[in-house]
Design a protein around this motif. Structure first.
Motif, PDB file in Angstrom:
ATOM      1  N   ASP A 105     -68.214 -23.447  67.261  1.00 46.75           N
ATOM      2  CA  ASP A 105     -67.088 -22.846  66.549  1.00 46.75           C
ATOM      3  C   ASP A 105     -66.363 -23.889  65.699  1.00 46.75           C
ATOM      4  O   ASP A 105     -65.900 -23.581  64.589  1.00 46.75           O
ATOM      5  CB  ASP A 105     -66.133 -22.152  67.520  1.00 46.75           C
ATOM      6  N   LYS A 106     -66.311 -25.123  66.167  1.00 51.76           N
ATOM      7  CA  LYS A 106     -65.701 -26.194  65.375  1.00 51.76           C
ATOM      8  C   LYS A 106     -66.602 -26.584  64.204  1.00 51.76           C
ATOM      9  O   LYS A 106     -66.113 -26.926  63.122  1.00 51.76           O
ATOM     10  CB  LYS A 106     -65.420 -27.407  66.248  1.00 51.76           C
ATOM     11  N   GLU A 109     -65.964 -24.366  61.369  1.00 54.29           N
ATOM     12  CA  GLU A 109     -64.771 -24.749  60.616  1.00 54.29           C
ATOM     13  C   GLU A 109     -65.101 -25.827  59.591  1.00 54.29           C
ATOM     14  O   GLU A 109     -64.555 -25.834  58.486  1.00 54.29           O
ATOM     15  CB  GLU A 109     -63.680 -25.231  61.577  1.00 54.29           C
ATOM     16  N   TYR A 141     -70.778 -17.330  62.479  1.00 54.63           N
ATOM     17  CA  TYR A 141     -69.422 -17.443  63.036  1.00 54.63           C
ATOM     18  C   TYR A 141     -68.415 -17.587  61.899  1.00 54.63           C
ATOM     19  O   TYR A 141     -67.347 -16.968  61.916  1.00 54.63           O
ATOM     20  CB  TYR A 141     -69.350 -18.640  63.980  1.00 54.63           C
ATOM     21  N   TYR A 142     -68.765 -18.400  60.920  1.00 59.81           N
ATOM     22  CA  TYR A 142     -67.924 -18.555  59.735  1.00 59.81           C
ATOM     23  C   TYR A 142     -67.737 -17.226  59.013  1.00 59.81           C
ATOM     24  O   TYR A 142     -66.621 -16.862  58.615  1.00 59.81           O
ATOM     25  CB  TYR A 142     -68.568 -19.604  58.822  1.00 59.81           C
ATOM     26  N   ASP A 193     -74.013 -24.033  73.918  1.00 59.56           N
ATOM     27  CA  ASP A 193     -73.675 -22.830  73.144  1.00 59.56           C
ATOM     28  C   ASP A 193     -74.913 -22.055  72.719  1.00 59.56           C
ATOM     29  O   ASP A 193     -74.838 -20.837  72.490  1.00 59.56           O
ATOM     30  CB  ASP A 193     -72.885 -23.224  71.895  1.00 59.56           C
ATOM     31  N   PHE A 200     -70.423 -18.414  73.921  1.00 60.83           N
ATOM     32  CA  PHE A 200     -70.340 -18.461  72.460  1.00 60.83           C
ATOM     33  C   PHE A 200     -71.163 -17.353  71.820  1.00 60.83           C
ATOM     34  O   PHE A 200     -70.690 -16.633  70.938  1.00 60.83           O
ATOM     35  CB  PHE A 200     -70.806 -19.821  71.943  1.00 60.83           C
ATOM     36  N   LEU A 204     -70.194 -14.135  69.517  1.00 62.47           N
ATOM     37  CA  LEU A 204     -70.731 -14.037  68.166  1.00 62.47           C
ATOM     38  C   LEU A 204     -71.397 -12.684  67.914  1.00 62.47           C
ATOM     39  O   LEU A 204     -71.251 -12.104  66.832  1.00 62.47           O
ATOM     40  CB  LEU A 204     -71.738 -15.162  67.931  1.00 62.47           C
TER      41      LEU A 204
END
Length: 289
Positions: A105-106, A109, A141-142, A193, A200, A204
């Motif tokens: 998830d990071k 970003e 995810y983005y 993940d 995760f 998703l």
């Protein structure tokens, strides 16, 4: 060696990697960006053409980086007139070159920031994303949670672990190794993940694989030994094109790494996905194109 010991080798390697990768390294990494720009991509003065109006952002896989993963595909696309960019993401402190290991998830970003940078440099409203392995899954995810759907036209995943991997069932053995799951989660979060059934991946994929407004293509090989079963790579949705490499070229033996690094049959299908209005049939002869 006994058969069951051979079967445990990949799992042992996974755990060993989680231990070794956190050892500080001193190798310099400044040459990475220079290598990409000198090879024709990550050129921020590039302006997309009328024929190819969107920049292409390449998203590497686990243990890879923005150059090594794309020494085949990036020049292939640059030579066809695309403005091509690649990023590094998921870095761990003190670990150069081997990226894609941090929490996914990071990493998403980081992709968000990079796409904004590319769009600002090119003046484009949207980009196209092409990713290998984790790099074909992480952008979802983005798209789903970070507003990426408004800035992305298409996502092309090459051997993406969209629903995780079982490593041919070996991840089911992790509970029998005391501390193994904690080791993966702490030392190399991205590995944890990507295991099928992880928290995760559950988040998703909840509510559907895709989001509206994005065109999805998945290119898989039946010889994939990393993302298993290989059909778990495929997506379900109204705007999804799932492709099995061997349906295009039956004698193509590419496995997980080769399909993203050097398979020109797969590359041709990527080009088709980026410019579907000018797509041509992908066959074994596409290696000559």
């Amino acid at each position: 060696m006994l058969p069951w010991k051979r079967m445990l080798r990949p799992l042992a390697a996974l755990l060993l990697t989680a231990t070794v990768v956190i050892v500080p390294a001193t190798t310099a990494t400044a040459e990475v960006d220079a290598a990409a720009s000198s090879s024709g991509w990550n050129n921020y003065s590039c302006k997309p053409s009328t024929a190819h109006p969107r920049p292409v952002v390449l998203v590497h896989g686990t243990f890879a980086n923005s150059v090594d993963n794309w020494l085949g595909l990036a020049p292939y696309l640059v030579n066809r007139g695309y403005c091509v960019y690649s990023l590094d993401y998921g870095q761990l402190p003190g670990v150069p070159l081997f990226n894609g290991l941090g929490p996914i998830d990071k990493s998403a970003e980081q992709l968000q920031v990079f796409v904004d940078k590319v769009l600002a440099a090119t003046g484009s409203a949207k980009a196209d994303l092409v990713g290998h392995s984790q790099g074909g899954m992480m952008p979802r995810y983005y798209l789903k949670f970070l507003g990426g759907a408004a800035k992305v036209n298409a996502l092309v995943g090459i051997a993406p672990d969209n629903h995780g991997t079982t490593l041919n069932g070996l991840t089911n053995l992790l509970p029998y190794f005391p501390g193994a799951e904690d080791l993966l989660s702490t030392a190399t979060p991205a590995l944890a993940d990507q295991i099928a059934g992880s928290a995760f991946l559950t988040k998703l994929n909840a509510g559907g694989d895709t989001v509206a407004g994005v065109h999805y293509t998945v290119i898989a090989t039946k010889y994939d030994e990393v993302v298993t079963p290989y059909r778990s790579q495929f997506l379900t949705g109204s705007d999804v094109h799932n492709v099995l490499l061997q349906d295009l070229c039956a004698v193509d033996l590419s496995e997980h790494a080769a399909i993203g690094l050097l398979d020109r049959v797969a590359f041709h299908e990527v080009a088709n996905a980026l410019d579907p209005s000018h797509a041509t049939a992908t066959t074994c002869l596409s290696v000559l194109g």
